[in-house]
Design a protein around this motif. Structure first.
Motif, PDB file in Angstrom:
ATOM      1  N   PHE A  77      -1.507  10.190   7.534  1.00 49.61           N
ATOM      2  CA  PHE A  77      -1.416   9.226   6.435  1.00 49.61           C
ATOM      3  C   PHE A  77       0.040   8.903   6.106  1.00 49.61           C
ATOM      4  CE2 PHE A  77      -5.429  11.609   4.909  1.00 49.61           C
ATOM      5  CZ  PHE A  77      -6.209  10.929   5.826  1.00 49.61           C
ATOM      6  N   LEU A  78       0.904   9.899   6.221  1.00 43.96           N
ATOM      7  CA  LEU A  78       2.326   9.689   5.954  1.00 43.96           C
ATOM      8  C   LEU A  78       2.991   8.864   7.053  1.00 43.96           C
ATOM      9  CD1 LEU A  78       3.318  13.236   4.663  1.00 43.96           C
ATOM     10  CD2 LEU A  78       3.567  11.108   3.375  1.00 43.96           C
ATOM     11  N   LYS A  79       2.658   9.164   8.292  1.00 45.84           N
ATOM     12  CA  LYS A  79       3.336   8.513   9.414  1.00 45.84           C
ATOM     13  C   LYS A  79       2.848   7.086   9.634  1.00 45.84           C
ATOM     14  CE  LYS A  79       4.457   9.020  14.312  1.00 45.84           C
ATOM     15  NZ  LYS A  79       4.441   9.893  15.499  1.00 45.84           N
ATOM     16  N   TYR A  80       1.525   6.890   9.561  1.00 48.72           N
ATOM     17  CA  TYR A  80       0.951   5.595   9.935  1.00 48.72           C
ATOM     18  C   TYR A  80       0.561   4.810   8.683  1.00 48.72           C
ATOM     19  CZ  TYR A  80       0.822   7.940  14.442  1.00 48.72           C
ATOM     20  OH  TYR A  80       1.176   8.609  15.590  1.00 48.72           O
ATOM     21  N   ARG A  81       1.558   4.330   7.980  1.00 47.30           N
ATOM     22  CA  ARG A  81       1.320   3.670   6.695  1.00 47.30           C
ATOM     23  C   ARG A  81       0.664   2.306   6.848  1.00 47.30           C
ATOM     24  NH1 ARG A  81       6.540   5.296   2.892  1.00 47.30           N
ATOM     25  NH2 ARG A  81       6.533   7.513   3.432  1.00 47.30           N
ATOM     26  N   ASN A  82       0.751   1.725   8.038  1.00 42.23           N
ATOM     27  CA  ASN A  82       0.126   0.423   8.270  1.00 42.23           C
ATOM     28  C   ASN A  82      -1.300   0.539   8.803  1.00 42.23           C
ATOM     29  OD1 ASN A  82       2.408  -1.045   7.464  1.00 42.23           O
ATOM     30  ND2 ASN A  82       3.336  -0.851   9.494  1.00 42.23           N
TER      31      ASN A  82
ATOM     32  N   ALA B  55      -6.952  10.189  -1.512  1.00 36.23           N
ATOM     33  CA  ALA B  55      -7.211   8.756  -1.678  1.00 36.23           C
ATOM     34  C   ALA B  55      -6.510   8.200  -2.914  1.00 36.23           C
ATOM     35  CB  ALA B  55      -8.713   8.508  -1.761  1.00 36.23           C
ATOM     36  N   LYS B  56      -6.326   9.026  -3.913  1.00 39.78           N
ATOM     37  CA  LYS B  56      -5.609   8.595  -5.120  1.00 39.78           C
ATOM     38  C   LYS B  56      -4.123   8.384  -4.835  1.00 39.78           C
ATOM     39  CE  LYS B  56      -5.027   9.809 -10.022  1.00 39.78           C
ATOM     40  NZ  LYS B  56      -5.678   8.580 -10.538  1.00 39.78           N
ATOM     41  N   GLN B  57      -3.588   9.129  -3.864  1.00 42.39           N
ATOM     42  CA  GLN B  57      -2.152   9.108  -3.604  1.00 42.39           C
ATOM     43  C   GLN B  57      -1.733   8.126  -2.514  1.00 42.39           C
ATOM     44  OE1 GLN B  57      -1.438  13.323  -2.796  1.00 42.39           O
ATOM     45  NE2 GLN B  57      -0.464  13.514  -4.805  1.00 42.39           N
ATOM     46  N   PHE B  58      -2.614   7.872  -1.544  1.00 38.89           N
ATOM     47  CA  PHE B  58      -2.233   7.067  -0.386  1.00 38.89           C
ATOM     48  C   PHE B  58      -2.923   5.702  -0.421  1.00 38.89           C
ATOM     49  CE2 PHE B  58      -1.301  11.335   1.095  1.00 38.89           C
ATOM     50  CZ  PHE B  58      -0.135  11.172   1.834  1.00 38.89           C
ATOM     51  N   ALA B  59      -2.133   4.646  -0.355  1.00 34.28           N
ATOM     52  CA  ALA B  59      -2.691   3.292  -0.391  1.00 34.28           C
ATOM     53  C   ALA B  59      -3.492   2.964   0.859  1.00 34.28           C
ATOM     54  CB  ALA B  59      -1.565   2.270  -0.558  1.00 34.28           C
ATOM     55  N   ASN B  60      -3.248   3.680   1.954  1.00 31.86           N
ATOM     56  CA  ASN B  60      -3.902   3.359   3.223  1.00 31.86           C
ATOM     57  C   ASN B  60      -5.110   4.249   3.518  1.00 31.86           C
ATOM     58  OD1 ASN B  60      -2.215   5.596   3.513  1.00 31.86           O
ATOM     59  ND2 ASN B  60      -1.766   5.186   5.673  1.00 31.86           N
ATOM     60  N   VAL B  61      -5.578   5.007   2.524  1.00 29.76           N
ATOM     61  CA  VAL B  61      -6.712   5.916   2.709  1.00 29.76           C
ATOM     62  C   VAL B  61      -7.867   5.474   1.817  1.00 29.76           C
ATOM     63  CG1 VAL B  61      -7.541   8.289   2.491  1.00 29.76           C
ATOM     64  CG2 VAL B  61      -5.217   7.852   3.320  1.00 29.76           C
TER      65      VAL B  61
END
Length: 434
Positions: A311-316, A336-342
């Motif tokens: 999740f950190l590496k592949y933000r797109n 899911a609360k912390q990462f926009a891409n999850v």
């Protein structure tokens, strides 16, 4: 005291809503027509694990599908174990489907023959259209049948409502030269190096896109941990070359292979590689986390926290994380609360436990931005259970939203908007369908 008017208003608003089904395993309808469809067909997927857990032997279970044995004898084998699993949500979904789709109020010794005949009659009509579209109002479905046992035709289905999901586990999970030979034969290529292997993956991606695949699914949690560490090309090449140094290639049924621990650096590298390829094609990536179907699975391998580095590496990349992470649901909610891409996907959970689905959904609603929640994926091989699953999911959603409105957490209008988002608009936006 329940406000019946409000409860009915919410239920009547949610019940007819369109659905984006994020996960199914439905075989081609023509293949379904070629199978024997009696009462035991309905118990050939999730309930099978409950039957095994209750003590039914594998040999007795297999006899249920032996058409050379009279159906009455098979019912005698089945019934004592059926009594032990009637309490589970898996079985309740089947019974709900039987009641609504076939008009059979109770499955017993007096009705199983009638049900079997009605199941056979479904072969004469476009049953998928009736169940999926007319009864369930599923507008779009992500259907994953590649590399699935028990399904012969694994090509994408020519249905407007289905989107094909690609899987690379047969390529990722090689362990011996027999696997290399199998892939060489399947794809008519020669593989001598990791460079050749990556070229094959590139080719499979291109061909898959041309044949209708639009989504990547990673299900390796059934075989090993989902901790995919950063691995160099050099380290991956070392492991790959060791496969070619194995001595026995299958002669006299002897096959040398590398262990899971030995293979992990190569597999980790390949997982990162296919995610990068998916990003390049703008494919969302689905990852299995949490509960494993069947018996004796190692759920400790499936904690979504293992995926944090991805999740950190592949933000797109748009990560659709499956099965509410259960039993690690609170961990996945936090992620899911912390990462926009999850994105938090409830697929399958409505069948695992009705109360579990409601309680996790309540926590997710209060914690995660509303556009991040996908409320439904049937995760079924059996189309009748897809209907039962969506009906039950909508009932639970309606009941929960009634409670939230009654408590003043939502207005009626906001509750209905949320239901539409989590049932359809959210996944439709991520999977870019109209």
């Amino acid at each position: 005291m329940r406000d019946e008017k409000l409860f009915n208003q919410i239920s009547e608003s949610v019940s007819p809503m369109p659905v984006f089904d994020t996960h199914e395993h439905l075989m081609h309808e023509e293949e379904r027509r070629q199978n024997s469809l009696d009462v035991f067909y309905l118990f050939s997927h999730y309930v099978a694990s409950d039957l095994g857990s209750s003590g039914m032997t594998e040999s007795d279970y297999n006899r249920l599908f032996d058409q050379s044995i009279d159906i009455s004898k098979r019912w005698e084998i089945f019934f004592p174990h059926f009594e032990n699993v009637k309490n589970t949500s898996y079985t309740k979904i089947v019974l709900e489907s039987i009641k609504d789709l076939f008009g059979i109020e109770e499955l017993n010794e007096n009705t199983y023959i009638e049900l079997s005949k009605k199941l056979e009659d479904t072969k004469k009509i476009n049953w998928y259209d009736k169940v999926l579209n007319e009864k369930s109002n599923i507008r779009h479905m992500l259907n994953f049948i590649e590399n699935m046992p028990g399904i012969n035709n694994q090509e994408p289905q020519a249905r407007k409502d289905m989107v094909a999901v690609k899987n690379f586990e047969d390529i990722i999970c090689i362990c011996c030269m027999e696997d290399i030979f199998r892939l060489e034969q399947k794809y008519s290529v020669s593989i001598y190096s990791l460079k050749d292997y990556l070229s094959l993956i590139d080719r499979v991606f291109e061909e898959s896109a041309d044949t209708g695949y639009k989504v990547l699914k990673i299900v390796i949690a059934y075989f090993r941990t989902i901790n995919f560490e950063e691995t160099s090309l050099y380290d991956a090449e070392i492991v790959f070359s060791r496969i070619f140094k194995l001595k026995d290639y299958g002669f006299f049924e002897r096959v040398d292979f590398l262990s899971k621990d030995e293979l992990k650096p190569l597999q980790d590298f390949l997982v990162h590689y296919i995610i990068q390829k998916a990003i390049a094609r703008e494919w969302p990536v689905q990852i299995h986390t949490g509960l494993l179907n069947g018996n004796r699975g190692d759920v400790s391998n499936t904690n979504p926290c293992f995926l944090n580095n991805l999740f950190l590496k592949y933000r797109n990349c748009r990560f659709d994380i499956f099965h509410a992470g259960f039993p690690y649901s609170q961990e996945l909610i936090t992620i899911a609360k912390q990462f926009a891409n999850v994105y938090f996907d409830f697929c399958w959970i409505q069948q695992v436990s009705f109360d579990l689905y409601r309680d996790i959904l309540n926590l997710a609603i209060e914690t995660i931005p509303s556009n991040k929640i996908f409320a439904f994926g049937g995760d079924n091989f059996i189309v009748e259970c897809t209907y039962g699953s969506i009906k039950k999911a909508k009932e639970i959603i309606s009941g929960l939203l009634y409670r939230k409105v009654s408590e003043g957490y939502f207005s009626f209008e906001d509750a209905v908007k949320l239901a539409e988002k989590i049932l359809y608009s959210n996944p439709a936006a991520v999977y870019t369908v109209k």
